[in-house]
Design an enzyme around this catalytic site. Structure first.
Site, PDB file in Angstrom:
ATOM      1  N   CYS A 267      47.331  47.939  41.235  1.00 26.58           N
ATOM      2  CA  CYS A 267      47.709  49.158  41.948  1.00 26.58           C
ATOM      3  C   CYS A 267      47.598  50.387  41.033  1.00 26.58           C
ATOM      4  CB  CYS A 267      49.106  48.994  42.544  1.00 26.58           C
ATOM      5  SG  CYS A 267      49.475  50.174  43.862  1.00 26.58           S
ATOM      6  N   HIS A 361      48.377  44.249  45.744  1.00 27.08           N
ATOM      7  CA  HIS A 361      49.525  43.577  45.155  1.00 27.08           C
ATOM      8  C   HIS A 361      49.372  42.063  45.269  1.00 27.08           C
ATOM      9  CE1 HIS A 361      52.573  47.057  44.999  1.00 27.08           C
ATOM     10  NE2 HIS A 361      51.403  47.570  45.314  1.00 27.08           N
ATOM     11  N   GLU A 363      51.178  39.836  43.923  1.00 24.32           N
ATOM     12  CA  GLU A 363      52.488  39.167  44.028  1.00 24.32           C
ATOM     13  C   GLU A 363      52.952  39.128  45.478  1.00 24.32           C
ATOM     14  OE1 GLU A 363      53.705  43.063  44.848  1.00 24.32           O
ATOM     15  OE2 GLU A 363      52.309  42.362  43.334  1.00 24.32           O
TER      16      GLU A 363
END
Length: 391
Positions: A267, A361, A363
């Protein structure tokens, strides 16, 4: 709900965009006023992760899904220690949470955090307006403020700062370094220095599960302080603000590249890798936010459904990024991932230095998990560097 069990009368609220368009509704969360950048998130779930993502600092988030709050809130789904959004806009808040994991009501959590919100708004119409006109400043005014003349409220909105030129990493970063160690039973294989530009809790957790001891460091960390940790690799997190303002972080990253320390960024970290390589960044019209953004991994040919939260992007030197590498002071770099909706650069892969990054992202709390393999790719980069050092 009041002490006697009755539901208090709703307080009026009004949302005022900087172009003068207004939406009226009811107060949701804290009563008062707030200003920020109006952005929309298309996720059908994961609102708690959105609220606690530091990347949303100084932004008023519009949820396009009409029904929000039905699963309540809980301590497990917090991605940081607090709610970061400047304001929250929903259409139909749940009357009460209904989920076995729920530990509280979303509206009450917003009130406790002092987050001013508004409900009863046609969020689809508001989203379409932002798609057509672009992200813009907005104010939410509730209670007595909602009765003030719109012209007065519009002046408050237009006097608020813009996101362009905003340096916000220092406002969300950790005050002190901390360490996330591998869980019990997982041997420590590597040590990584992670620069906290607005990091989410799931990121170091996923690295730790892979045997990485993660040293999370403030955004103001110098290279000498970073090097004192003797890291096998360096990670730059997601975060809010304009990447054009992050000169300190870019200088730090250039030293990392020069020392050939393996690097992974996501990001905001992706944008900073672009800047470190000499590429420009720019503000998107309305950004990418939500958990359903299709991205092509050019290395594998697979299309991933990904989680996004960014309003800035990397400008490829010749417009739309082809598969041909671009020259940089650190050797050629490829656009490794690309957004299928609008051809935005979604990832970088350096050819001569051990560094790569993605704009989204991996995660992905609360999902999807298509891109979690990128942490394995980082481990492979660390292994290659270790094997080279031992050879």
């Amino acid at each position: 709900m009041s002490v006697d069990g009755t539901i208090p009368a709703p307080r009026p609220a009004v949302l005022v965009l900087e172009d003068g368009r207004t939406f009226r509704g009811e107060a949701y969360g804290a009563v008062g006023r707030t200003v920020g950048e109006a952005v929309f998130s298309t996720g059908m779930t994961g609102y708690q992760e959105t609220l606690t993502d530091p990347s949303y600092h100084r932004q008023v988030v519009v949820m396009t899904a009409p029904h929000i709050g039905n699963t309540g809130v809980n301590a497990t789904d917090m991605e940081s220690s607090r709610i970061w959004v400047a304001g929250f806009v929903v259409r139909d808040p749940a009357l009460r949470p209904s989920n076995w994991r729920s530990q509280g009501d979303l509206g009450e959590a917003l009130r406790a955090a002092g987050v001013v919100g508004i409900s009863g708004v046609d969020t689809r119409a508001l989203t379409r307006h932002l798609r057509d006109e672009g992200a813009m400043r907005v104010g939410i005014f509730s209670g007595d403020d909602a009765a003030r003349p719109v012209e007065e409220l519009l002046g408050v909105v237009r006097d608020s700062p813009t996101m362009t030129g905003a340096a916000l990493a220092a406002e969300v970063t950790t005050a002190e370094p901390y360490v996330v160690s591998p869980p019990e039973g997982v041997p420590t294989r590597f040590r990584v220095a992670a620069l906290d530009l607005g990091i989410k809790g799931m990121t170091p957790a996923l690295m730790a599960r892979r045997g990485i001891e993660v040293h999370v460091l403030p955004s103001t960390t110098t290279f000498e302080e970073l090097a004192s940790r003797e890291p096998d690799g360096v990670f730059f997190s997601n975060g809010p603000g304009d990447p054009a303002t992050a000169d300190h972080e870019v200088d730090l990253l250039r030293t990392v590249l020069e020392r050939r320390i393996p690097f992974f960024g996501i990001c905001f970290g992706n944008q900073l890798l672009g800047r470190a390589l000499g590429l420009e960044t720019y503000k998107l019209t309305f950004g990418h936010r939500g958990i359903n953004q299709p991205v092509l991994d050019r290395e594998t040919g697979k299309v991933e459904v990904t989680s996004h939260n960014h309003g800035f992007a990397i400008a490829w030197p010749e417009g739309v990024a082809t598969q041909d590498p671009a020259p940089t002071p650190y050797g050629p770099v490829r656009c490794s991932h690309i957004a299928l909706n609008d051809d935005v650069v979604e990832g970088l892969s350096c050819q001569d230095v051990p560094a790569f990054s993605v704009q989204y992202h991996p995660e992905a709390a609360a999902g999807p998990h298509d891109a979690e393999y990128l942490f394995d790719r980082f481990v492979a980069l660390l292994e290659d560097a270790q094997n080279t050092k031992e050879a």
